[in-house]
Each structure stands twice: as structure tokens, then as C-alpha cells.
Scaffold this motif. Structure first.
Motif, PDB file in Angstrom:
ATOM      1  N   ASP A   1      37.400  22.925  51.475  1.00 30.15           N
ATOM      2  CA  ASP A   1      38.223  22.706  52.670  1.00 30.15           C
ATOM      3  C   ASP A   1      39.087  23.912  53.021  1.00 30.15           C
ATOM      4  OD1 ASP A   1      37.313  20.107  53.057  1.00 30.15           O
ATOM      5  OD2 ASP A   1      38.659  19.377  51.485  1.00 30.15           O
ATOM      6  N   GLN A   2      39.197  24.841  52.111  1.00 31.45           N
ATOM      7  CA  GLN A   2      40.068  25.993  52.379  1.00 31.45           C
ATOM      8  C   GLN A   2      39.467  26.905  53.455  1.00 31.45           C
ATOM      9  OE1 GLN A   2      40.260  27.261  48.221  1.00 31.45           O
ATOM     10  NE2 GLN A   2      42.482  26.951  48.216  1.00 31.45           N
TER      11      GLN A   2
ATOM     12  N   MET B   1      45.094  27.686  53.757  1.00 33.51           N
ATOM     13  CA  MET B   1      44.557  28.846  54.469  1.00 33.51           C
ATOM     14  C   MET B   1      44.877  30.109  53.658  1.00 33.51           C
ATOM     15  SD  MET B   1      44.699  29.919  58.417  1.00 33.51           S
ATOM     16  CE  MET B   1      45.089  28.372  59.003  1.00 33.51           C
ATOM     17  N   VAL B   2      43.884  30.996  53.535  1.00 36.25           N
ATOM     18  CA  VAL B   2      44.073  32.184  52.697  1.00 36.25           C
ATOM     19  C   VAL B   2      43.740  33.438  53.495  1.00 36.25           C
ATOM     20  CG1 VAL B   2      43.382  33.342  50.551  1.00 36.25           C
ATOM     21  CG2 VAL B   2      43.374  30.832  50.663  1.00 36.25           C
TER      22      VAL B   2
ATOM     23  N   THR C   1      49.925  28.412  53.439  1.00 32.26           N
ATOM     24  CA  THR C   1      49.185  29.648  53.669  1.00 32.26           C
ATOM     25  C   THR C   1      49.486  30.677  52.592  1.00 32.26           C
ATOM     26  OG1 THR C   1      49.195  29.234  56.037  1.00 32.26           O
ATOM     27  CG2 THR C   1      48.824  31.502  55.380  1.00 32.26           C
ATOM     28  N   LEU C   2      48.412  31.306  52.125  1.00 28.36           N
ATOM     29  CA  LEU C   2      48.550  32.339  51.092  1.00 28.36           C
ATOM     30  C   LEU C   2      48.039  33.667  51.654  1.00 28.36           C
ATOM     31  CD1 LEU C   2      48.782  33.379  48.087  1.00 28.36           C
ATOM     32  CD2 LEU C   2      46.450  32.507  47.760  1.00 28.36           C
TER      33      LEU C   2
ATOM     34  N   CYS D   1      48.807  30.009  42.786  1.00 30.68           N
ATOM     35  CA  CYS D   1      48.964  29.876  44.242  1.00 30.68           C
ATOM     36  C   CYS D   1      47.678  29.493  44.969  1.00 30.68           C
ATOM     37  CB  CYS D   1      49.543  31.153  44.835  1.00 30.68           C
ATOM     38  SG  CYS D   1      48.699  32.663  44.322  1.00 30.68           S
ATOM     39  N   LEU D   2      46.536  30.044  44.578  1.00 28.93           N
ATOM     40  CA  LEU D   2      45.296  29.799  45.328  1.00 28.93           C
ATOM     41  C   LEU D   2      44.927  28.311  45.439  1.00 28.93           C
ATOM     42  CD1 LEU D   2      42.850  30.792  46.906  1.00 28.93           C
ATOM     43  CD2 LEU D   2      41.750  31.390  44.749  1.00 28.93           C
ATOM     44  N   PRO D   3      44.987  27.532  44.342  1.00 30.44           N
ATOM     45  CA  PRO D   3      44.572  26.136  44.472  1.00 30.44           C
ATOM     46  C   PRO D   3      45.422  25.314  45.444  1.00 30.44           C
ATOM     47  CG  PRO D   3      44.651  26.803  42.164  1.00 30.44           C
ATOM     48  CD  PRO D   3      45.303  27.886  42.952  1.00 30.44           C
TER      49      PRO D   3
END
Ligand SMILES: NC(=O)c1ccc[n+]([C@@H]2O[C@H](COP(=O)([O-])OP(=O)(O)OC[C@H]3O[C@@H](n4cnc5c(N)ncnc54)[C@H](OP(=O)(O)O)[C@@H]3O)[C@@H](O)[C@H]2O)c1
Length: 268
Positions: free
Chosen positions: A88-89, A64-65, A3-4, A58-60
């Protein structure tokens, strides 16, 4: 589930700390990104989660963001994120007034949850309403809920109209309570109590009333009946409020916030 959290301000950090302290995520699964080098340095010193200064680091890797920047920063952020987003995010927005459609278009993403948190999340007593695009599965929604619940409680709502409506009740609501507290504090001071005694009188009264309400299945009306005897002091206060139409004015205020939330969503 990696998770970000994007945006380490009031809300972003509240959620990141809530998730860090829960058993839901272990430390390696929680990342925080903020564009400010100062914020990043301060958070790295805290060492509660992995902190990033560059989105591409971090994003790639995130499943879950959580997006917790101010709504007016979202266009610039979406542009930066778009090329790194994958289908899929799951994106969980904490931003007031930014619609699911706008987030999907801005990011080129399908799985979006829009939520409305409130300030007491900072002390683990928040309430968050949330709704999701149809591409988010039941299992995914349950995972989102578990993460939201690390800052208090959450309720799932049918559609975005209820997100705007909950802005008028719980999102803006803490300010209505503070408004009421302020009036009682001013009255206590005018009656001659010290600042400290006024604070104790008012805060214990609020806390006690909320605890009574939560621990029993009685309506506020029933509690009012129990406190107010005919011809007594509380009845005099409640009659004064009724004569001044206070109840209707509070409802009007909640609707003013609801209407403004709808308006802000349309402006964006
Ligand atoms: N606070 C509340 O009670 C509350 C209640 C309900 C909903 N919300 C929602 O929560 C969201 C966050 O509010 P907040 O009060 O936490 O705001 P905030 O304290 O200003 O935090 C936002 C953080 O995100 C950073 N940021 C801005 N643009 C960024 C970017 N492109 N990439 C990475 N980080 C970026 C900001 O840095 P800079 O300061 O350098 O710009 C700041 O550190 C808002 O959308 C708001 O609508 C807040």
C-alpha cells in the motif's frame, strides 16, 4: 498520511522543509531518514521533523516515501528497504534517470511516482514534472501533487519520456538561465560596471522580464517586438543573436540534456 523522506541532501531537505512549512502535514507526520550520523544529529537539533538513523524505525510506519538519494545509491538502498516495503505504500522518486520499472523491481512495490524537480525548489519556486505507475489512484496522485507543490508548482505528464524531456527544459534549465546571466555579467564588467552594479543590472533585468511574462498573456515574441524598434539598440542585439543562430543552439542544448537523460536511464 505519514510521509518519510529518504536522503537529507539538497533535494530531500528542500522537500522536507517545504512539506514541514505547509499546512499539508503536521510535524508528527513527517519523518526524515539519512544514513549519515552527522546529518541526523544536525537535523535533530533543528527540530523541524522527526529524524531517523535506522530505516526499520521509520519505513514500516510510512504511507508515502520520497526517495532523494543520488541515483548511484539506489541499488544499495533498495536492497536495504525491500523486506520492509508493503504493497500500500506509495514511493515518490526524485532521482534522475531511475525508471518506474526499476523502482518497482528493486523494492517489490507497485505504487511508484517518478518525478523531476529543479533547483529553484529550494526557494519555493521549483517546477516538478511527475508521472505514476497505473496502480497509483487518482486520489493518491492528488495527495502526491499537493506535497510536490509545497516547493513550487508541478505538472503531471503522460509517461516517462516526458520526464526525460522535462529534464532538458526545467530540470537542467536553471543552468541555461545562469549561463545567459553569466554572459551578460561578463559583458557588463567589460563595459566598466562594478561587480555589484553588474549584478543589479542583470538580476533585475531577468526578474523584471519574467514578471512581465508571467503577469500578461503575451508571447516572448510580442515582448521582443515591444522592446525592439526598427534601427534601434535592441534590434541590433537581436539581429546579432539571429545571425549567430543562438535560438537554434539553445534548442540543441535542451535536446542534448533530453538525450543524455534517456541515455542515463538506459545505462541503469
Ligand atoms: N540537486 C538538484 O538540483 C536535483 C535536480 C533534479 C533531481 N535531483 C535528484 O535528487 C536526488 C538527490 O540529489 P541531491 O543533490 O539532493 O543529493 P545529495 O545532496 O547528495 O543528497 C543525498 C543524501 O542521501 C544520503 N544517502 C545516500 N545513500 C543513502 C541511503 N542508502 N540511505 C539514506 N540516505 C542516503 C546522502 O548521504 P552521503 O552524502 O553520505 O552519501 C545525502 O545526504 C538525486 O537522485 C538527483 O538525481 C537533484
Amino acid at each position: 498520511m505519514k510521509t518519510l523522506v529518504i536522503g537529507a541532501g539538497n533535494m530531500g531537505l528542500t522537500y522536507a522543509e517545504g512539506m514541514a512549512q505547509s499546512a499539508m502535514l503536521n510535524r508528527r507526520n513527517l519523518m526524515v531518514f539519512d544514513k549519515s550520523a552527522d546529518v541526523v544529529m544536525r537535523l535533530k537539533d533543528l527540530n523541524h521533523f522527526d529524524v531517523y538513523e535506522h530505516l526499520e524505525e521509520c519505513l514500516p510506519q510510512a504511507d508515502m516515501v520520497f526517495i532523494a538519494v543520488k541515483p548511484y545509491h539506489c541499488d544499495e538502498l533498495f536492497k536495504e528497504m525491500k523486506s520492509m516495503v508493503n504493497k500500500d505504500q506509495i514511493f515518490v522518486s526524485l532521482m534522475a534517470g531511475v525508471t518506474i520499472n526499476k523502482i518497482q523491481e528493486g523494492l517489490g512495490a507497485k505504487k511508484v511516482v517518478r518525478s523531476m524537480p529543479n533547483l529553484p525548489a529550494q526557494v519555493g519556486k521549483g517546477v516538478t514534472s511527475y508521472t505514476a505507475s497505473k496502480e497509483v489512484s487518482r486520489v493518491e496522485l492528488l495527495m502526491v501533487r499537493n506535497l510536490l507543490d509545497t516547493t513550487g508548482e508541478s505538472i503531471h505528464v503522460e509517461n516517462e519520456n516526458f520526464i526525460d524531456a522535462s529534464t532538458g527544459i526545467s530540470g537542467s534549465g536553471p543552468a541555461y538561465v545562469f549561463y545567459f546571466m553569466n554572459s551578460m555579467l561578463e559583458a557588463a564588467r567589460k563595459m566598466g560596471f562594478s561587480k555589484n552594479d553588474s549584478k543589479v543590472l542583470v538580476s533585475q533585468t531577468f526578474e523584471g522580464a519574467v514578471t512581465l511574462f508571467n503577469e500578461n498573456d503575451l508571447s516572448p515574441d510580442t515582448w521582443m517586438e515591444r522592446v525592439a524598434s526598427k534601427g534601434g539598440t535592441t534590434r541590433a542585439a537581436l539581429d546579432s543573436m539571429d545571425d549567430n543562430n543562438v535560438k537554434e543552439l539553445i534548442k540543441e542544448a535542451a535536446y542534448a540534456a533530453f538525450d543524455r537523460a534517456v541515455e542515463l536511464g538506459e545505462e541503469k
